[in-house]
Design a protein around this motif. Sequence first.
Motif, PDB file in Angstrom:
ATOM      1  N   ASN A   3     -26.093  12.275 -31.762  1.00  0.00           N
ATOM      2  CA  ASN A   3     -26.317  10.880 -31.369  1.00  0.00           C
ATOM      3  C   ASN A   3     -25.554  11.096 -29.825  1.00  0.00           C
ATOM      4  N   ASN A   5     -24.299   9.189 -26.608  1.00  0.00           N
ATOM      5  CA  ASN A   5     -23.866   7.869 -25.868  1.00  0.00           C
ATOM      6  C   ASN A   5     -23.568   8.228 -24.488  1.00  0.00           C
ATOM      7  N   SER A   7     -22.539   6.305 -20.678  1.00  0.00           N
ATOM      8  CA  SER A   7     -21.968   5.158 -20.221  1.00  0.00           C
ATOM      9  C   SER A   7     -22.774   4.317 -19.323  1.00  0.00           C
ATOM     10  N   ARG A  30     -20.861  11.202 -24.465  1.00  0.00           N
ATOM     11  CA  ARG A  30     -19.938  11.415 -25.647  1.00  0.00           C
ATOM     12  C   ARG A  30     -21.085  11.785 -26.840  1.00  0.00           C
ATOM     13  N   THR A  32     -22.045  12.887 -30.715  1.00  0.00           N
ATOM     14  CA  THR A  32     -21.443  12.648 -32.038  1.00  0.00           C
ATOM     15  C   THR A  32     -22.497  13.316 -33.081  1.00  0.00           C
ATOM     16  N   ASP A  42     -16.971  13.741 -33.632  1.00  0.00           N
ATOM     17  CA  ASP A  42     -17.205  14.036 -32.058  1.00  0.00           C
ATOM     18  C   ASP A  42     -17.245  15.476 -31.731  1.00  0.00           C
TER      19      ASP A  42
END
Length: 167
Positions: A3, A5, A7, A30, A32, A42
């Motif tokens: 995953n 992510n 901003s 980020r 994960t 993480d």
Amino acid sequence: ALNVNVSTQVIAPATSAAVLAGVAGEVRVRVTATFEDGTQQDVTLDPRTTIDVDTFGFGALVLSSSGTAATVSATRVVQTGAIVVSFGGLNETVPISMVDAAQLSMSVHPYPEFPGSDQVSVSTLRRIANTDTFQQARLSVKLALTNGQMVDVTLNAATQVVVSPPS
């Protein structure tokens, strides 16, 4: 599962007026990983994680990391790019749009506002009857971005408007 992510998916070079107008100057990334037993970890800065900004970044994206964060910034504008993340044989691609400031425009409208006043332009403020009171106006300053988006910068701290009497 992997995953990724971010901003934001729209950024501008740090030197662009678009950043002053509120467009992000960098993307925080980020990553994960979800393992077979359901645990999540993480892996953003894990040495086995590859964050590739070159393949689809067209030389305009730069990756940096510090502490526990990875960030991507733009050095110049190309229409679109992508961040490609790999970990443990899994890959994820996140598209990134790079924009810049294209044009600044200003319009003047009647004040106080009324329904439809945004559609009325004011060019001369006249004295009201035989008084020392003049009509009032409201300024609107917009910044057009290279992706067609308009950003209202009227109240932005970086916007400076100088009003002077006619010569």
